[in-house]
Design an enzyme around this catalytic site. Structure first.
Site, PDB file in Angstrom:
ATOM      1  N   ASP A 196      22.455  14.274 -62.108  1.00 22.25           N
ATOM      2  CA  ASP A 196      23.037  14.903 -63.283  1.00 22.25           C
ATOM      3  C   ASP A 196      21.967  15.254 -64.313  1.00 22.25           C
ATOM      4  O   ASP A 196      22.101  16.238 -65.048  1.00 22.25           O
ATOM      5  CB  ASP A 196      24.098  14.005 -63.914  1.00 22.25           C
ATOM      6  CG  ASP A 196      25.434  14.096 -63.189  1.00 22.25           C
ATOM      7  OD1 ASP A 196      25.656  15.090 -62.476  1.00 22.25           O
ATOM      8  OD2 ASP A 196      26.249  13.178 -63.331  1.00 22.25           O
ATOM      9  N   HIS A 210      32.823   7.865 -58.383  1.00 26.13           N
ATOM     10  CA  HIS A 210      32.756   8.866 -57.314  1.00 26.13           C
ATOM     11  C   HIS A 210      33.451   8.445 -56.027  1.00 26.13           C
ATOM     12  O   HIS A 210      33.179   9.006 -54.968  1.00 26.13           O
ATOM     13  CB  HIS A 210      31.290   9.219 -57.022  1.00 26.13           C
ATOM     14  CG  HIS A 210      30.626   9.966 -58.135  1.00 26.13           C
ATOM     15  ND1 HIS A 210      30.998  11.225 -58.526  1.00 26.13           N
ATOM     16  CD2 HIS A 210      29.607   9.605 -58.958  1.00 26.13           C
ATOM     17  CE1 HIS A 210      30.233  11.638 -59.528  1.00 26.13           C
ATOM     18  NE2 HIS A 210      29.390  10.664 -59.821  1.00 26.13           N
ATOM     19  N   GLU A 230      21.621  10.388 -68.117  1.00 27.74           N
ATOM     20  CA  GLU A 230      21.699  11.490 -67.167  1.00 27.74           C
ATOM     21  C   GLU A 230      21.860  12.849 -67.844  1.00 27.74           C
ATOM     22  O   GLU A 230      22.507  13.745 -67.325  1.00 27.74           O
ATOM     23  CB  GLU A 230      22.826  11.252 -66.162  1.00 27.74           C
ATOM     24  CG  GLU A 230      24.126  10.771 -66.738  1.00 27.74           C
ATOM     25  CD  GLU A 230      25.086  10.278 -65.674  1.00 27.74           C
ATOM     26  OE1 GLU A 230      24.917  10.583 -64.487  1.00 27.74           O
ATOM     27  OE2 GLU A 230      26.044   9.559 -66.038  1.00 27.74           O
ATOM     28  N   GLN A 257      23.984   4.614 -68.355  1.00 29.25           N
ATOM     29  CA  GLN A 257      23.432   5.614 -67.453  1.00 29.25           C
ATOM     30  C   GLN A 257      22.889   6.785 -68.273  1.00 29.25           C
ATOM     31  O   GLN A 257      23.603   7.394 -69.069  1.00 29.25           O
ATOM     32  CB  GLN A 257      24.500   6.084 -66.461  1.00 29.25           C
ATOM     33  CG  GLN A 257      23.896   6.688 -65.211  1.00 29.25           C
ATOM     34  CD  GLN A 257      24.842   6.635 -64.022  1.00 29.25           C
ATOM     35  OE1 GLN A 257      25.429   5.586 -63.741  1.00 29.25           O
ATOM     36  NE2 GLN A 257      24.992   7.746 -63.344  1.00 29.25           N
TER      37      GLN A 257
END
Length: 239
Positions: A165, A36, A139, A137
């Site tokens: 998310d 990001h 999500e 992760q």
């Protein structure tokens, strides 16, 4: 199993100096956010260099799952990778294979930083390289449902809940919705039962303490941007 909390922060600013400054603190690690933030390979190289110079663990959150990307991040000496959108145990096995020499598909060169620029020798470089930590992760609702199987994959060092998310995948617009918290607890429990790191991003110490009580032990707290803004706002003109 109770482990000491490991504390870090996201770094989103393209600067090795930010890493160097954070290396003067008692943080355990930084997580360089290539997913990001606008960080290219050359900047990642400098940021990892700064982390290693200050003896600060450097994880990189990669923007996508590609063998060449995994290879380059580990070759420059990252401690490990935070891998987004690992929705199944099958994908977790693929990611681990990309990061491993023995039993994996990672391409070998003894010349990069991780291998001491050729000074370690192949046997030692293979050992060091295979110590890279892969944190998956979680999500999506699918990933939550497969959390136990993902945590059980050999080479997965931990699970990390991406609540924003995850909320979106559940049709929600609030990452603190009770349904997200329940899913988070499920993932934390799965990680701890497997003896793996139970990680998550939190906004600050109060939220960290809340989730530590629920079993989390690997925390990315805020980010360099948030820390800078909050400190600046604290000395700014009052409203």
């Amino acid at each position: 199993m109770n482990r000491p909390l490991q504390l870090g922060t996201f770094v989103k600013t393209a600067s090795p100096h930010v890493i160097e400054v954070l290396g003067t603190t008692r943080l355990d690690f930084v997580c360089i956010d290539a997913e990001h933030a606008p960080l290219d390979r050359a900047m990642l190289d400098l940021m990892v260099l700064a982390a290693r110079a200050t003896h600060l663990q450097a994880f990189i959150r990669i923007p996508e799952i590609r063998p060449a990307l995994v290879l380059s991040c580990l070759d420059i000496g990252a401690t490990g990778l935070l891998v987004p959108h690992v929705d199944s145990a099958a994908l977790a096995r693929e990611v681990v294979a990309m990061a491993r020499y023995r039993g994996g598909v990672r391409g070998y060169s003894g010349s990069p930083r991780f291998a001491g620029y050729g000074s370690l020798g192949m046997k030692e470089a293979l050992r060091v390289g295979d110590e890279a930590r892969i944190i998956c992760q979680i999500e999506s609702d699918a990933a939550v449902q497969d959390a136990e199987a993902i945590a059980a994959v050999p080479g997965v060092a931990g699970l990390f809940i991406g609540r924003a998310d995850l909320a979106l995948s559940m049709g929600l617009d609030n990452s603190r919705d009770e349904r997200v918290t329940q899913a988070t607890q499920h993932v934390l429990d799965a990680a701890r039962r497997a003896g793996k790191l139970a990680g998550m991003h939190v906004s600050g110490n109060a939220e960290r303490e809340k989730f530590a009580a629920l079993g989390a032990d690997w925390f990315v707290v805020a980010s360099d941007q948030t820390l800078l803004r909050d400190a600046a706002q604290a000395i700014a003109h009052p409203d």
